[in-house]
Design a protein around this motif. Sequence first.
Motif, PDB file in Angstrom:
ATOM      1  N   LYS A 174      -1.747  -3.627 -11.941  1.00 45.11           N
ATOM      2  CA  LYS A 174      -2.735  -2.345 -11.646  1.00 45.11           C
ATOM      3  C   LYS A 174      -4.282  -3.008 -11.512  1.00 45.11           C
TER       4      LYS A 174
ATOM      5  N   TYR B 115       2.995  -3.798  -5.414  1.00 43.24           N
ATOM      6  CA  TYR B 115       4.820  -3.895  -5.324  1.00 43.24           C
ATOM      7  C   TYR B 115       5.545  -4.666  -4.931  1.00 43.24           C
TER       8      TYR B 115
ATOM      9  N   TYR C  53      -6.314   5.059  -9.670  1.00 42.76           N
ATOM     10  CA  TYR C  53      -5.838   3.774  -9.420  1.00 42.76           C
ATOM     11  C   TYR C  53      -4.286   2.638  -8.897  1.00 42.76           C
TER      12      TYR C  53
ATOM     13  N   SER D  69      -5.110  12.904 -10.566  1.00 40.14           N
ATOM     14  CA  SER D  69      -3.850  11.974 -11.629  1.00 40.14           C
ATOM     15  C   SER D  69      -2.423  13.578 -11.876  1.00 40.14           C
ATOM     16  N   ASN D  70      -3.242  13.952 -11.899  1.00 36.74           N
ATOM     17  CA  ASN D  70      -1.787  15.545 -12.987  1.00 36.74           C
ATOM     18  C   ASN D  70      -0.859  15.384 -11.885  1.00 36.74           C
ATOM     19  N   ASP D  71      -0.655  14.722 -10.352  1.00 39.20           N
ATOM     20  CA  ASP D  71      -0.037  14.912  -9.530  1.00 39.20           C
ATOM     21  C   ASP D  71       1.506  14.101  -9.841  1.00 39.20           C
ATOM     22  N   TYR D  72       0.447  12.666 -10.473  1.00 33.60           N
ATOM     23  CA  TYR D  72       1.278  11.635 -10.281  1.00 33.60           C
ATOM     24  C   TYR D  72       1.998  11.292  -8.714  1.00 33.60           C
ATOM     25  N   LYS D  73       1.381  11.287  -7.902  1.00 29.70           N
ATOM     26  CA  LYS D  73       2.447  10.816  -6.649  1.00 29.70           C
ATOM     27  C   LYS D  73       1.545   9.203  -6.282  1.00 29.70           C
ATOM     28  N   LEU D  74       2.038   9.040  -5.947  1.00 31.28           N
ATOM     29  CA  LEU D  74       1.499   7.547  -5.901  1.00 31.28           C
ATOM     30  C   LEU D  74       1.856   7.222  -4.182  1.00 31.28           C
TER      31      LEU D  74
ATOM     32  N   PHE E 279      10.845  10.290  -8.808  1.00 34.40           N
ATOM     33  CA  PHE E 279      11.009  10.792  -7.673  1.00 34.40           C
ATOM     34  C   PHE E 279      12.228  10.462  -7.035  1.00 34.40           C
TER      35      PHE E 279
ATOM     36  N   PHE F 249      -2.154  -0.142  -7.324  1.00 31.83           N
ATOM     37  CA  PHE F 249      -0.377  -0.709  -7.854  1.00 31.83           C
ATOM     38  C   PHE F 249      -0.118  -1.597  -6.412  1.00 31.83           C
TER      39      PHE F 249
ATOM     40  N   ARG G 230      -3.359   5.998  -6.689  1.00 32.61           N
ATOM     41  CA  ARG G 230      -3.149   7.390  -6.778  1.00 32.61           C
ATOM     42  C   ARG G 230      -5.005   7.751  -7.337  1.00 32.61           C
TER      43      ARG G 230
ATOM     44  N   ARG H 292       9.494  17.148 -12.126  1.00 30.92           N
ATOM     45  CA  ARG H 292       8.787  17.241 -13.249  1.00 30.92           C
ATOM     46  C   ARG H 292       9.768  17.953 -14.830  1.00 30.92           C
TER      47      ARG H 292
ATOM     48  N   GLN I  89       4.961   3.882 -11.362  1.00 27.98           N
ATOM     49  CA  GLN I  89       6.291   4.925 -11.577  1.00 27.98           C
ATOM     50  C   GLN I  89       7.793   2.999 -11.905  1.00 27.98           C
TER      51      GLN I  89
ATOM     52  N   THR J 158      -1.370   8.329 -16.458  1.00 27.77           N
ATOM     53  CA  THR J 158      -1.020   8.226 -14.859  1.00 27.77           C
ATOM     54  C   THR J 158      -1.238   6.967 -14.599  1.00 27.77           C
TER      55      THR J 158
ATOM     56  N   PHE K 247       1.770   5.276  -0.966  1.00 22.85           N
ATOM     57  CA  PHE K 247       2.720   3.782  -0.556  1.00 22.85           C
ATOM     58  C   PHE K 247       1.648   3.268   0.183  1.00 22.85           C
TER      59      PHE K 247
ATOM     60  N   TYR L 272       9.736  15.274  -5.967  1.00 20.95           N
ATOM     61  CA  TYR L 272      10.133  15.255  -7.394  1.00 20.95           C
ATOM     62  C   TYR L 272       9.706  15.608  -8.219  1.00 20.95           C
TER      63      TYR L 272
ATOM     64  N   PHE M 251       7.686  -3.682 -10.277  1.00 16.61           N
ATOM     65  CA  PHE M 251       5.733  -3.730 -10.167  1.00 16.61           C
ATOM     66  C   PHE M 251       5.196  -5.241 -10.103  1.00 16.61           C
TER      67      PHE M 251
ATOM     68  N   PHE N 208       3.629  -3.893  -1.418  1.00 14.21           N
ATOM     69  CA  PHE N 208       3.137  -2.460  -0.662  1.00 14.21           C
ATOM     70  C   PHE N 208       2.533  -2.901  -1.635  1.00 14.21           C
TER      71      PHE N 208
END
Lengths: 115, 116
Positions: free
Chosen positions: B49, B36, B32, B99-104, A33, B34, B94, A50, A104, A100, B106, A48, B46, B90
């Motif tokens: 979580k 930070y 999910y 979840s397949n995207d994996y982007k968070l 990312f 998190f 997600r 993959r 990160q 997942t 913030f 980002y 991190f 922060f």
Amino acid sequence: DARVTQTPRHKVTEMGQEVTMRCQPILGHNTVFWYRQTMMQGLELLAYFRNRAPLDDSGMPKDRFSAEMPDATLATLKIQPSEPRDSAVYFCASGLAGQTDQPQHFGDGTRLSIL
Amino acid sequence: AQSVAQPEDQVNVAEGNPLTVKCTYSVSGNPYLFWYVQYPNRGLQFLLKYITGDNLVKGSYGFEAEFNKSQTSFHLKKPSALVSDSALYFCAVRGRKESNDYKLSFGAGTTVTVRA
């Protein structure tokens, strides 16, 4: 401890110059990312990847910014031509897609100043 | 769409006092979550979580966070703050459906200042 490595840590250059920022993700991570942090906008996702393929670069100004992954150990973010409004801290983060529930991992950033 | 709100730009506490940093989230389905922390001139590190299970999650440096599904909150806490906890915090989310995207996503961040 595995770390994301970013170079350079600081860059000062004049408007119009090309800027290249580099990122070495954690070995084995397949998702990378690029973020930009400013006081006004906070943390913004620029793009980002993959498995080295771009998945989303909608946060990036297309006319001057480009992001690539020449190989699995190197990601680059280029600005050409640079403008004063590009001054910010640019962060790279990496992770392992498929896990997942895992965080990160961020590098320490490139602090960019465009004069 | 997923999003996070951190309603306080700044939190100021005296050393030794409890510290709370607030976070609320919005996702489709279960999240999910998190936390930070960012120290000056450093990247985000991190802290902890929440994935599933116990609503109270323990993390690094004595921090913990409480997941509250009904209030869609995930507040960060530390029973006794230290001057060295002064930093930018922060919250991130997600959605499991994404979840397949994996982007968070913030939050805007909360600056914590602990005075001696």
